[in-house]
Design an enzyme around this catalytic site. Structure first.
Site, PDB file in Angstrom:
ATOM      1  N   TYR A   1       0.816  -1.217   0.000  1.00 48.50           N
ATOM      2  CA  TYR A   1       0.000   0.000   0.000  1.00 48.50           C
ATOM      3  C   TYR A   1       0.849   1.267   0.000  1.00 48.50           C
ATOM      4  O   TYR A   1       0.311   2.368  -0.027  1.00 48.50           O
ATOM      5  CB  TYR A   1      -0.943   0.006   1.199  1.00 48.50           C
ATOM      6  CG  TYR A   1      -1.981  -1.085   1.135  1.00 48.50           C
ATOM      7  CD1 TYR A   1      -3.097  -0.966   0.322  1.00 48.50           C
ATOM      8  CD2 TYR A   1      -1.814  -2.263   1.859  1.00 48.50           C
ATOM      9  CE1 TYR A   1      -4.042  -1.967   0.237  1.00 48.50           C
ATOM     10  CE2 TYR A   1      -2.755  -3.285   1.784  1.00 48.50           C
ATOM     11  CZ  TYR A   1      -3.868  -3.133   0.974  1.00 48.50           C
ATOM     12  OH  TYR A   1      -4.802  -4.139   0.885  1.00 48.50           O
TER      13      TYR A   1
ATOM     14  N   TYR B   1     -11.836  -0.428  -0.545  1.00 49.77           N
ATOM     15  CA  TYR B   1     -11.841   0.083   0.830  1.00 49.77           C
ATOM     16  C   TYR B   1     -10.466   0.575   1.254  1.00 49.77           C
ATOM     17  O   TYR B   1     -10.336   1.184   2.324  1.00 49.77           O
ATOM     18  CB  TYR B   1     -12.308  -1.025   1.786  1.00 49.77           C
ATOM     19  CG  TYR B   1     -11.214  -1.949   2.282  1.00 49.77           C
ATOM     20  CD1 TYR B   1     -10.776  -1.886   3.603  1.00 49.77           C
ATOM     21  CD2 TYR B   1     -10.610  -2.882   1.439  1.00 49.77           C
ATOM     22  CE1 TYR B   1      -9.770  -2.719   4.074  1.00 49.77           C
ATOM     23  CE2 TYR B   1      -9.618  -3.712   1.904  1.00 49.77           C
ATOM     24  CZ  TYR B   1      -9.195  -3.640   3.220  1.00 49.77           C
ATOM     25  OH  TYR B   1      -8.190  -4.474   3.674  1.00 49.77           O
ATOM     26  N   ARG B   2      -9.458   0.374   0.420  1.00 50.35           N
ATOM     27  CA  ARG B   2      -8.065   0.632   0.812  1.00 50.35           C
ATOM     28  C   ARG B   2      -7.238   0.484  -0.454  1.00 50.35           C
ATOM     29  O   ARG B   2      -7.524  -0.370  -1.284  1.00 50.35           O
ATOM     30  CB  ARG B   2      -7.676  -0.444   1.831  1.00 50.35           C
ATOM     31  CG  ARG B   2      -6.325  -0.360   2.481  1.00 50.35           C
ATOM     32  CD  ARG B   2      -6.208  -1.574   3.400  1.00 50.35           C
ATOM     33  NE  ARG B   2      -5.012  -1.547   4.234  1.00 50.35           N
ATOM     34  CZ  ARG B   2      -4.612  -2.560   4.975  1.00 50.35           C
ATOM     35  NH1 ARG B   2      -5.312  -3.683   4.997  1.00 50.35           N
ATOM     36  NH2 ARG B   2      -3.518  -2.468   5.724  1.00 50.35           N
TER      37      ARG B   2
END
Length: 520
Positions: A91, A464-465
């Site tokens: 991420y 969501y991410r």
């Protein structure tokens, strides 16, 4: 200074002045602006190694030091990018969204305050899952953690990015209770009952009086969280459950439709995750152990892998926690439901307090071995995740799988996917594993990801991410009423942080001071 990247409209002279100011309040041993320092804070799994370079980093050991750094950043209009431990690999890791930001490294802040009677804990950003686990074990505390698949990261950082684990406390964000936050102007705020001096209920009641602000600081850039309260799971009297394998890709439908009602009824209180065969294969072997054929793996190779490991196309681990009599009653319901779904095999498991404990995510034990999946293709391995939220419905899940699987084949990538249960939703987690030393493969990752986002958006599904590279893309996909939610977020951002110094661009939220950087 070949690796030095400056924020927009910033000068080297101002950076040098800011560096000296940081050294004056922190000491030179906590300020990092050399080439090697900047390299150390890059994204290790970056799709584009030329993006998201910091201009330097500072490390704080106390709330007061964080406040001092924030005041200096405001003075020089220098953007900061806070990280807890920087282990959010896939991420963005330690890297900032905005090129030239200074990484605010909070990994040295490692205090733990545990209330054994209430089963609550206060952690600072640098407390890892291993740190908290060791604390619980060393103090013989009758509580279990919930850990993510790779547990070397921050307990706080994981919860603030909506990370998940596998026990009944697996939706970590829901277990936040009370935050301490340094605001963009350096002010210090405590949320919930923490706003009441010396309140013994800060970790007992999350709301306080007036608006509840805890979730405001989740996936946002509205402040820097320096303490987080969290609820812990009491050690259960017993654990019962089963590992279930299903033979065909289309069995995903019956798996979802069987498990979903049990989850909604809270017969299952954990967060189970249906995963495909590659979750085992990519951790325990490499692709070259099976084939040298280009493109996505053929059915024949997949069959050989499954035969070797004696696993289904899909598998799921289901666990029951708590009093033994209650678990026995629930197990009968679970056994009948899963047996009627037509599984390839069911392997029961059980544990009673006092017996040796299996060291897995199902018992809240920290682990890092699943990260070995990045070695699948060889070379410098990495991955990013594509994870839309979809309805908890078997037909919807199967359709989503078929669309996504077809894209993996189209782009010549091997499929690693899972469907994780909340109480009312599924998170379809797709790992895009790659070899950074394969230029052709790396050239496919960005268009592949953007295609998956577009496919999901066409169904009304949003992530969501997401990785730093795609925060603007994903934020823009939440498009109701001309992106009203994003406009609200940016109104709040500009009101709280007029200089735009805290993590500009995080979650697609850009302050006016850096509005021109959106999409860059």
């Amino acid at each position: 200074m070949a690796d030095l990247r400056l924020p927009p409209d910033f000068t080297l002279q101002k950076l040098t002045q800011a560096q000296r100011a940081f050294e004056s309040v922190l000491g030179a041993n906590k300020v990092f602006f050399e080439d090697l320092d900047r390299t150390s804070y890059l994204d290790k799994f970056a799709v584009d190694d030329e993006a998201h370079h910091p201009s330097g980093a500072v490390a704080c050991e106390s709330v007061e030091e964080v406040q001092a750094v924030v005041r200096i950043a405001n003075q020089y209009r220098l953007p900061l990018f806070p990280i807890s431990r920087g282990k959010n690999l896939g991420y963005g890791g330690t890297a900032p969204v905005l090129e030239g930001s200074v990484v605010l490294d909070l990994s040295r802040m490692k205090k733990i305050e545990f209330d054994a009677e209430q089963g609550t804990v206060i952690v600072e950003p640098g407390v890892s899952f291993y740190d908290l686990y060791d604390f619980v074990q060393q103090n013989n505390l009758p509580y279990w953690l919930s850990t993510p698949g790779n547990s070397w990261g921050s307990v706080m950082g994981n919860a603030l990015d909506r990370g998940v684990g596998y026990t009944p406390y697996g939706e970590h964000t829901k277990n936040i209770c009370g935050l301490e936050v340094v605001m963009p102007d350096g002010d210090l705020v405590r949320t919930g009952m923490g706003a009441f001096s010396n309140a013994p209920t800060w970790q007992a009641y999350p709301f306080g009086f007036g608006p509840g602000w805890d979730q405001m600081f989740v996936q946002s850039n509205f402040g820097i969280v320096t303490k987080m309260g969290m609820w812990m799971m009491p050690e259960p009297e017993s654990l019962m459950g089963m590992d279930v394998e299903f033979d065909r890709p289309e069995d995903l439908k019956v798996m979802v439709d069987t498990i979903a009602p049990l989850r909604r009824e809270r017969v299952l209180t954990q967060s189970p995750s249906i995963g495909n065969w590659m979750r085992a294969a990519a951790v325990l072997t490499r692709r070259t152990d099976w084939t040298d054929e280009p493109g996505a793996l053929s059915d024949a190779v997949i069959d050989a892998i499954r035969k070797q490991f004696d696993i289904g196309w899909w598998g799921v681990s289901l666990r029951l926690y708590g009093r033994e009599d209650v678990n026995k009653a629930a197990y009968k319901i679970l056994e009948e439901a899963m047996g009627n779904a037509g599984p390839m095999k069911i392997t029961p498991t059980s544990w009673r307090r006092g017996e040796p404990l299996e060291y897995t995510g199902w018992t809240g034990t920290p682990m890092t071995f699943p990260m070995q999946n990045v070695n699948w293709y060889g070379g410098r391995g990495g991955h990013i995740g594509f994870s839309p939220i979809i309805p908890q419905d078997g037909d919807a899940a199967l359709a989503q799988f078929r669309r996504t699987y077809a894209r993996y084949q189209e782009y010549g990538m091997d499929y690693q996917g899972s469907f994780a249960f909340g109480e009312r939703h599924l998170t379809n987690v797709n790992a895009m594993v790659f070899n950074k030393d394969d230029p052709a493969m790396m050239g496919r990752i960005d268009p592949f990801f953007r295609t998956l986002v577009a496919d999901a958006k066409a169904q009304g599904y949003g992530e969501y991410r997401t990785h730093l590279d795609y925060m603007d893309l994903v934020a823009g996909s939440y498009d109701f009423n001309n992106n009203a939610l994003l406009r609200l977020n940016e109104k709040v951002k500009n009101a709280l942080d007029p200089n735009g110094i805290i993590a500009p661009g995080k979650s697609g939220i850009w302050p006016s001071a850096f509005a021109g950087e959106r999409g860059q």
